[in-house]
Write a protein that holds these residues in place. Structure first.
Motif, PDB file in Angstrom:
ATOM      1  N   ARG A  46     -11.546  35.099  23.433  1.00 47.79           N
ATOM      2  CA  ARG A  46     -12.766  35.887  23.661  1.00 47.79           C
ATOM      3  C   ARG A  46     -13.314  36.418  22.337  1.00 47.79           C
ATOM      4  NH1 ARG A  46     -12.652  41.256  21.676  1.00 47.79           N
ATOM      5  NH2 ARG A  46     -10.449  41.621  21.322  1.00 47.79           N
ATOM      6  N   ALA A  47     -12.441  36.772  21.378  1.00 50.18           N
ATOM      7  CA  ALA A  47     -12.920  37.268  20.084  1.00 50.18           C
ATOM      8  C   ALA A  47     -13.630  36.169  19.306  1.00 50.18           C
ATOM      9  CB  ALA A  47     -11.756  37.840  19.278  1.00 50.18           C
ATOM     10  N   GLU A  48     -13.160  34.926  19.430  1.00 45.67           N
ATOM     11  CA  GLU A  48     -13.846  33.820  18.763  1.00 45.67           C
ATOM     12  C   GLU A  48     -15.281  33.692  19.259  1.00 45.67           C
ATOM     13  OE1 GLU A  48     -10.010  30.856  17.954  1.00 45.67           O
ATOM     14  OE2 GLU A  48     -11.304  30.541  19.693  1.00 45.67           O
ATOM     15  N   LYS A  49     -15.481  34.005  20.522  1.00 44.48           N
ATOM     16  CA  LYS A  49     -16.819  33.925  21.102  1.00 44.48           C
ATOM     17  C   LYS A  49     -17.619  35.219  20.883  1.00 44.48           C
ATOM     18  CE  LYS A  49     -20.034  31.961  23.606  1.00 44.48           C
ATOM     19  NZ  LYS A  49     -20.821  30.816  23.091  1.00 44.48           N
ATOM     20  N   VAL A  92     -20.518  44.119  15.019  1.00 40.40           N
ATOM     21  CA  VAL A  92     -20.747  42.978  14.121  1.00 40.40           C
ATOM     22  C   VAL A  92     -19.442  42.222  13.962  1.00 40.40           C
ATOM     23  CG1 VAL A  92     -22.654  43.996  12.815  1.00 40.40           C
ATOM     24  CG2 VAL A  92     -20.295  44.437  12.104  1.00 40.40           C
ATOM     25  N   GLY A  93     -19.541  41.051  13.318  1.00 37.27           N
ATOM     26  CA  GLY A  93     -18.367  40.290  12.969  1.00 37.27           C
ATOM     27  C   GLY A  93     -18.093  40.380  11.479  1.00 37.27           C
ATOM     28  N   PHE A  94     -16.891  39.926  11.061  1.00 37.40           N
ATOM     29  CA  PHE A  94     -16.522  39.952   9.644  1.00 37.40           C
ATOM     30  C   PHE A  94     -15.814  38.643   9.294  1.00 37.40           C
ATOM     31  CE2 PHE A  94     -16.529  44.366  11.063  1.00 37.40           C
ATOM     32  CZ  PHE A  94     -17.369  44.955  10.127  1.00 37.40           C
ATOM     33  N   ARG A  95     -16.233  38.088   8.154  1.00 35.95           N
ATOM     34  CA  ARG A  95     -15.554  36.910   7.614  1.00 35.95           C
ATOM     35  C   ARG A  95     -14.821  37.321   6.347  1.00 35.95           C
ATOM     36  NH1 ARG A  95     -20.372  33.944   9.060  1.00 35.95           N
ATOM     37  NH2 ARG A  95     -19.912  32.404  10.701  1.00 35.95           N
ATOM     38  N   VAL A  96     -13.628  36.800   6.184  1.00 32.43           N
ATOM     39  CA  VAL A  96     -12.871  37.075   4.961  1.00 32.43           C
ATOM     40  C   VAL A  96     -12.937  35.854   4.055  1.00 32.43           C
ATOM     41  CG1 VAL A  96     -11.347  38.665   6.169  1.00 32.43           C
ATOM     42  CG2 VAL A  96     -10.710  36.252   5.975  1.00 32.43           C
ATOM     43  N   ASP A  97     -12.590  36.063   2.815  1.00 26.00           N
ATOM     44  CA  ASP A  97     -12.621  34.958   1.851  1.00 26.00           C
ATOM     45  C   ASP A  97     -11.559  33.929   2.204  1.00 26.00           C
ATOM     46  OD1 ASP A  97     -14.626  36.266   0.496  1.00 26.00           O
ATOM     47  OD2 ASP A  97     -13.224  37.314  -0.844  1.00 26.00           O
ATOM     48  N   CYS A 156     -21.119  39.515   9.472  1.00 26.13           N
ATOM     49  CA  CYS A 156     -21.747  38.362  10.098  1.00 26.13           C
ATOM     50  C   CYS A 156     -22.008  38.677  11.562  1.00 26.13           C
ATOM     51  CB  CYS A 156     -20.856  37.123   9.970  1.00 26.13           C
ATOM     52  SG  CYS A 156     -19.275  37.279  10.816  1.00 26.13           S
ATOM     53  N   ALA A 157     -22.640  37.743  12.255  1.00 27.00           N
ATOM     54  CA  ALA A 157     -22.836  37.918  13.696  1.00 27.00           C
ATOM     55  C   ALA A 157     -21.481  37.882  14.391  1.00 27.00           C
ATOM     56  CB  ALA A 157     -23.745  36.821  14.240  1.00 27.00           C
ATOM     57  N   PRO A 158     -21.344  38.572  15.527  1.00 26.15           N
ATOM     58  CA  PRO A 158     -20.021  38.651  16.163  1.00 26.15           C
ATOM     59  C   PRO A 158     -19.581  37.356  16.829  1.00 26.15           C
ATOM     60  CG  PRO A 158     -21.657  39.859  17.449  1.00 26.15           C
ATOM     61  CD  PRO A 158     -22.334  39.467  16.177  1.00 26.15           C
ATOM     62  N   CYS A 159     -20.475  36.388  17.057  1.00 21.41           N
ATOM     63  CA  CYS A 159     -20.088  35.132  17.710  1.00 21.41           C
ATOM     64  C   CYS A 159     -19.699  34.097  16.655  1.00 21.41           C
ATOM     65  CB  CYS A 159     -21.230  34.601  18.573  1.00 21.41           C
ATOM     66  SG  CYS A 159     -20.825  33.074  19.434  1.00 21.41           S
ATOM     67  N   GLY A 215     -23.866  27.891  22.845  1.00 22.32           N
ATOM     68  CA  GLY A 215     -23.451  27.946  24.246  1.00 22.32           C
ATOM     69  C   GLY A 215     -23.372  26.616  24.948  1.00 22.32           C
ATOM     70  N   GLU A 216     -23.234  25.523  24.203  1.00 17.39           N
ATOM     71  CA  GLU A 216     -23.197  24.207  24.825  1.00 17.39           C
ATOM     72  C   GLU A 216     -21.952  24.011  25.682  1.00 17.39           C
ATOM     73  OE1 GLU A 216     -23.628  21.330  21.764  1.00 17.39           O
ATOM     74  OE2 GLU A 216     -25.666  21.943  21.204  1.00 17.39           O
TER      75      GLU A 216
END
Length: 932
Positions: free
Chosen positions: A791-794, A845-850, A918-921, A927-928
Motif C-alpha cells: 500500500r505504501a508503494e501505491k 508527500v513522498g520521499f526519495r533517498v539517494d 516527491c508525490a506519495p504514489c 492506475g493501469e
C-alpha cells in the motif's frame, strides 16, 4: 473487657467462632458478625479517629449510615484499604487496624491537634496557607490528607465480573415492604428481581416480636419461598448503587471478602424503591463521644448480632419509635432511661468513655447514649432517576414527590413508617392498585440544631464539621447548601452525608430564618455507597485489558506457519514462514506484484446502515458525497470529527436504495460504530436508521495481483469477472456452492484485487479453494507486513500512522468536497476555519533517498535550514521497496504539496541525512494495473 454479647438471639451462628485482631489485640466473633458488631461485643468503643482533629470515634450506625468505623483489613496476606466496619462481614483470621490513627485508635499521637481547634475551623487552610506560598505547605498537607493507606502491591485477580440482565420489576430493598411487593408482583406473573444489601433479608423486622401473626424469621422465610416459587429472583448482599438512563440500575453484588463485587447492569421496566429509612443524629454538646450511637443502630446490633450496645443506656429521642426500642433494650438486660431532648441544653459527659448525660442542668449516669432525631427516608436512588422531593411536616423529612417514569417508592422510603400501612401500600403498588394515603401512628417533634448553642456540637462526625462551622460559613456568605458542603466538607465523609446532611441544611435554614425546604438539599449522585474502582473497570487487566480479536481462520494460518501478531487489536498473520522475517516479507511483496497474494482481510469493518433515512444519514457522516452513489457501486471516503480532522478512511458500498455497508479500518471498527450510533441518536429519528456491525459474521479474503482474476475464476461462482462487466469500485452479490457471498473490486495494493466476503463458518472452505487455485499460478498467502509495503508503494495511507490528530482531508490531497459539497456533514464548518486554511499545514508527500542510501527512519524529523532548525514534519512510513528496488517513504511536511522536488534534511537520534520530496504514489501512478 466486658462482653456485650447476650447469651441467645440474633442471626449469628454461635457454633462457628471466628478469631480476628484489631490494632494488635486479638478478639473473637461469630459467623454472621460484622467487624463493628464483633468489636462492640468485645467491649471496644473507640474504633477510629476523625479526619481533622483526630478525635476518638466509635460507631454511630449498624449499616451504611455509619461514618466512623473504617478499617484497613488484611486477610490471607493481602491488605484492603478503607473497609467500612459496619458492612464488612467478619472472616476468620482478619487483621484489622484503624485508619487515620497512630499507633492505634485508642491512643493517637495526632490527637493533640484537637487542642488547636479554635484556629482550625472550616476553611482555615484556604486562608492560613496562602502566604507566603501555598506550594511550601502543599507536600505536608497532602501527606496528612486521606484516611486509609493503599497498599503498593497490586491485588492479584481483584477484578469484577460484568453482567447484563433485565427484568419487568426490580425491587430495591428486602425489608417488609420490599418482600411484600416482590411476592405480590411475582405471584401476578411478572418477572421480578429483589435486591437486598444485607446477607439476610428482613430489614428491621428482627426488632419486632411478630409480623402478621408469625415470628419475623418465619414471615421472612415464607415471603422468600413464595417469591422463588413464583419465579422471582432474590439477590442478597447486593447494593443498588445508582439509577442511570432508561431505568438501568447498577447493582454491586458482594462475594466473599477479598473478591471484588460483581457488577450487574440491570434494566427494568419498573423500579420499586423499598430502601427504607435511617435514624438521624441529635446535635448537642460533645455528641461525638464514643458511646453516642444511633438508637435504631443499637436495636439492629441487638436483633441481628445479639450485641447489647451498653449496660446503662440513656435514650434521647423526639419520636414514637423510642418507646418500643427502649423496651427491647431493657428486656435484653440494659438499664434504660428515656430523656426528652426538648427540655433544655444537653451535654455528654466524659472524654474517651461516656460517664453520663446532662440535660437542663440535671445529670444522668450512662455508659451509652442512644439518640434518634427522626427517620430520614433513603431517597438517593429516587433522585438519581430524576424524581422530585417534597417536604413533609408530619414526618419532618423530605419524601418522594413527583415520580420518575416507571418508578415508585414504598414503605419507609416513602415515609410510611407504620408496618401494617407499609405492607398494604407495597402490595397495592405491586398489583397496580391505588395506594392508600400515608398514615400511621408515627409521631415526631421538630428537633434541629439551634445556632448559638454552647459547646462543640458535631454535625459531620468523620470530617469534624461542627455547628459553629456552619455558622462561620453563613457569616462568610456560603449560604447555599452546595457552597456549605464544599467550604466545610460537610457530607463528604464515608457515609456521604447520610448522617450529616439533614442537620447541616437545617442549621443553615435556622441561621437564615428560612424554612428547611427553601434551603433545599445537595445533589444526590451515584454511588449510593462507595464502591471499589474495580467494580467499574471490570476484568480489564493483563490480556483482558484490551482482548485480542481472533480470526475464524486462525488454525489454518497456524498450520501454514504464519507468524501471528497483534495488528489493530486483531491477532493476524504478519508473514508466513520461520526464519528471516524481512526475507519472507520481501518474497511476499514480490509474489503479490508478479502473480498474486491471498490475504485474510476479515478484520476490515463491515458495518451496515439501513432504513428510510439511511442515504441522508451516511451523506451527513461522510466528507464525500454519498447520495449520488448507485446500488452495486463503491466509493472511497473519509469520516471526520467535529473539528474536521480525519477520523477514519475506507470504502462504502451501496447494496440497495436504503442499505449501505461501510468497510472501515480494521482497528477503528468499534470507534466508527460508536460514532455512527452517536449521530444516529443526535438529530435523527432512530426508528428510521438502523446500524449493525457484522464484522464478525463475515470473513473477507482478498486476492490481489496480476493473476487475481484467474484465481477467483477457478471458484464455483456464477459471476462475470471481466473488467467491462465487473469494473473497479463495484460490488456483486452471488453464491459459492450455495452460500451467499459478496465480491468487491477494491484494492489496497494498487493492483487488480477482489475482496470476497462469506459467512465466517464457510471461510475455511473458501481459503483452501483460493490457496489451491493460487498454487497453480505461483500465488500464495501474504501477511499484513507485506500488505503495508504494497500500500505504501501505491501511496495509500493508514489512518493514525500516516495522519495525526490535526490532519484534515485537504492535507491528504482530497480538497474537492470541502469546496463543492452542498449538504451538511460532520466537521464541515471546521474545514473553513482559520486553522484549516493556514498555508503552513502539514501535507502528505513522498520521499526519495539517494541511490544506495538506507531507508529513512520512521518518525525521523524533517528539519529546515539555519542555525536553529526546527521540525517541519516527520516520516510516517518507510520501507525498502522490493518492487521498485530502492527505499520509499511517506510523511507529513509543512507546505508539502508546494515543495515537490525540493531537498529536505532528515534528523533522527543525532544523525542527519537528506531526501527529495516527491508525490506519495510510487507505483503505477496511471492506475493501469488497478483497472485491469
Amino acid at each position: 473487657m466486658t462482653s456485650h454479647r447476650i447469651t441467645q438471639g440474633g442471626l449469628i451462628d454461635r457454633s462457628r467462632p471466628l478469631r480476628f485482631s484489631f490494632d494488635g489485640k486479638t478478639y473473637q466473633g461469630y459467623e454472621g458478625d460484622t467487624l463493628v458488631s464483633a468489636l462492640l461485643a468485645n467491649g471496644v468503643r473507640i474504633m477510629g479517629r476523625s479526619f481533622k482533629y483526630h478525635r476518638p470515634r466509635g460507631p454511630w450506625g449498624a449499616w451504611v449510615d455509619d461514618p466512623n468505623a473504617v478499617f484497613n483489613v488484611t486477610l490471607g496476606g493481602v491488605e484492603f484499604p478503607n473497609c467500612p466496619g459496619a458492612t464488612t462481614m467478619l472472616r476468620d483470621g482478619m487483621v484489622t487496624r484503624s485508619v487515620n490513627a497512630f499507633p492505634s485508635a485508642s491512643f493517637d499521637l495526632k490527637g493533640g491537634l484537637d487542642l488547636l481547634h479554635r484556629w482550625l475551623g472550616a476553611g482555615f487552610y484556604y486562608k492560613t496557607f496562602i502566604w507566603p506560598d501555598w506550594h511550601l505547605f502543599e507536600p505536608m498537607i497532602r501527606r496528612m490528607a486521606g484516611l486509609g493507606a493503599v497498599s503498593a502491591e497490586v491485588i492479584e485477580g481483584y477484578a469484577s465480573d460484568q453482567m447484563h440482565d433485565r427484568c419487568e420489576v426490580l425491587i430495591v430493598g428486602g425489608g417488609a415492604a420490599g418482600l411484600a411487593a416482590a411476592r405480590a408482583a411475582a405471584e401476578s406473573g411478572r418477572d421480578v428481581v429483589l435486591v437486598e444489601d444485607h446477607d439476610q433479608a428482613g430489614g428491621r423486622l428482627y426488632q419486632l416480636d411478630s409480623v402478621e401473626g408469625q415470628t419475623p424469621q418465619d414471615w421472612v422465610a415464607d415471603q422468600l419461598a413464595a417469591i422463588e416459587a413464583a419465579g422471582g429472583r432474590v439477590m442478597t448482599r447486593t447494593t443498588a448503587f445508582g439509577v442511570f438512563d432508561h431505568r438501568m440500575v447498577g447493582l454491586a453484588q458482594q462475594g466473599p471478602f477479598g473478591y471484588a463485587p460483581r457488577l450487574w447492569r440491570m434494566r427494568a421496566d419498573r423500579i420499586v424503591l423499598a430502601s427504607g429509612a435511617i435514624d438521624r443524629p441529635v446535635t448537642f454538646a460533645n455528641n461525638d463521644r464514643p458511646g453516642v450511637m444511633s438508637l435504631d443502630g443499637a436495636c439492629e446490633w441487638l436483633a441481628r448480632y445479639g450485641v447489647l450496645a451498653g449496660r446503662n443506656i440513656a435514650v434521647l429521642s423526639n419520636n414514637s419509635f423510642a418507646a418500643p426500642a427502649a423496651r427491647m433494650l431493657a428486656e435484653a438486660g440494659a438499664e434504660v432511661t428515656e430523656i426528652d431532648p426538648t427540655t433544655g441544653p444537653i451535654r455528654a459527659l466524659g472524654s474517651k468513655r461516656l460517664k453520663g448525660i446532662e440535660v437542663a442542668g440535671k445529670r444522668h449516669p450512662a455508659d451509652t447514649i442512644l439518640v434518634s432525631g427522626g427517620m430520614t427516608p433513603l431517597v438517593h436512588l429516587w433522585r438519581h432517576a430524576g424524581g422530585k422531593l417534597d417536604w413533609d411536616e408530619r414526618t419532618q423529612a423530605f419524601l418522594p414527590g413527583a415520580a420518575p417514569e416507571g418508578m415508585a417508592a414504598i414503605g419507609a422510603a416513602n415515609g410510611t413508617f407504620d408496618l401494617d400501612q407499609a405492607l398494604t401500600e407495597a402490595r397495592a403498588v405491586a398489583r397496580d392498585e391505588p395506594r392508600p394515603d400515608r398514615a400511621g401512628d408515627y409521631r415526631v417533634k421538630p428537633l434541629w440544631p439551634e445556632p448559638g448553642s454552647k459547646g462543640r456540637q458535631w454535625i459531620d462526625f468523620q470530617h469534624d464539621v461542627t455547628l459553629k462551622d456552619v455558622e462561620l460559613a453563613a457569616r462568610e456568605n456560603y449560604v447555599s447548601v452546595e457552597h456549605l458542603k464544599r467550604y466545610t466538607t460537610l457530607g463528604m465523609a464515608q457515609d456521604q452525608g447520610k448522617t450529616s446532611n439533614m442537620a447541616g441544611l437545617a442549621a443553615m435554614a435556622a441561621i437564615q430564618g428560612r424554612p428547611i425546604p427553601e434551603v433545599g438539599t445537595t445533589t444526590f449522585r451515584p454511588p449510593f455507597v462507595p464502591q471499589p474502582i474495580a467494580l467499574y473497570s471490570g476484568p480489564h487487566a493483563g490480556q483482558l485489558y484490551h482482548p485480542l480479536k481472533r480470526l475464524a481462520l486462525e488454525p489454518l494460518h497456524r498450520a501454514a506457519d504464519a507468524a501471528l501478531g497483534e495488528y489493530g487489536g486483531w491477532l493476524r498473520p504478519g508473514w508466513y514462514g520461520s526464519g528471516d522475517p524481512a526475507g519472507h516479507v520481501r518474497a511476499e511483496v514480490i509474489k503479490a506484484r508478479e502473480t498474486a497474494g491471498i490475504l485474510d482481510a476479515s478484520p476490515l469493518g463491515k458495518v451496515e446502515v439501513m432504513g428510510p433515512d439511511a442515504e441522508s444519514f451516511v451523506n451527513f457522516i461522510y466528507y464525500n458525497t454519498i447520495k449520488t452513489l448507485k446500488p452495486g457501486h463503491i466509493r472511497y471516503g473519509f469520516m471526520l470529527t467535529e473539528r474536521g480532522n480525519v477520523m477514519d478512511d475506507g470504502v462504502i458500498a451501496r447494496l440497495g436504495p436504503n442499505r449501505f455497508v461501510i468497510s472501515c479500518s480494521s482497528s477503528h471498527t468499534d470507534h466508527v460504530r460508536a460514532h455512527l450510533e452517536a449521530w444516529r441518536q443526535d438529530g435523527n429519528d432512530p426508528d428510521r436508521i438502523f446500524i449493525h456491525d457484522l464484522t464478525q459474521q463475515w470473513s473477507t479474503l482478498t486476492v490481489t495481483g496480476p493473476k487475481a482474476r484467474d484465481i477467483v475464476a477457478a471458484l464455483d461462482m456464477p459471476l462475470d469477472l471481466s473488467a467491462d462487466a465487473f469494473p473497479h469500485m463495484t460490488l456483486r452479490e452471488t453464491t459459492l456452492n450455495g452460500t451467499p457471498v459478496r465480491v468487491a473490486r477494491v484494492s489496497f495494493t494498487g493492483d487488480l484485487s477482489f475482496e470476497i466476503s462469506i459467512r465466517s463458518s464457510r471461510a475455511a472452505d473458501l481459503w483452501q479453494a483460493l490457496c489451491a487455485a493460487g498454487e497453480s499460478v505461483g500465488a500464495g498467502p501474504i501477511g499484513i507486513e507485506a500488505l503495508s509495503v504494497l500500500r505504501a508503494e501505491k501511496g495509500f495511507i493508514i489512518i493514525g500512522k500516516d495522519t495525526e490528530g490535526e490532519t484534515m482531508p485537504h492535507d491528504l490531497g482530497f480538497g474537492i468536497p470541502r469546496q463543492k459539497k452542498q449538504a451538511a456533514f460532520v466537521g464541515d464548518r471546521s474545514l473553513h476555519m482559520e486553522v484549516a486554511n493556514r498555508d503552513d499545514r502539514r501535507q502528505l508527500v513522498g520521499f526519495r533517498v539517494d541511490p544506495g542510501a538506507p531507508p529513512l527512519p520512521t518518525g525521523a524529523h524533517l528539519i529546515g535550514d539555519g542555525d536553529t532548525p526546527r521540525s517541519e514534519g516527520y516520516v510516517t512510513s518507510s520501507y525498502d521497496s522490493p518492487t521498485l528496488g530502492h527505499p520509499i517513504a511517506l510523511g507529513l511536511l509543512e507546505r508539502g504539496a508546494d515543495r515537490i522536488g525540493e531537498r529536505v534534511a532528515v534528523w533522527h537520534l543525532g544523525q542527519r541525512s537528506s531526501a527529495t520530496v516527491c508525490a506519495p504514489c510510487f507505483f503505477d501512478p496511471e492506475g493501469e494495473r488497478l483497472n485491469a
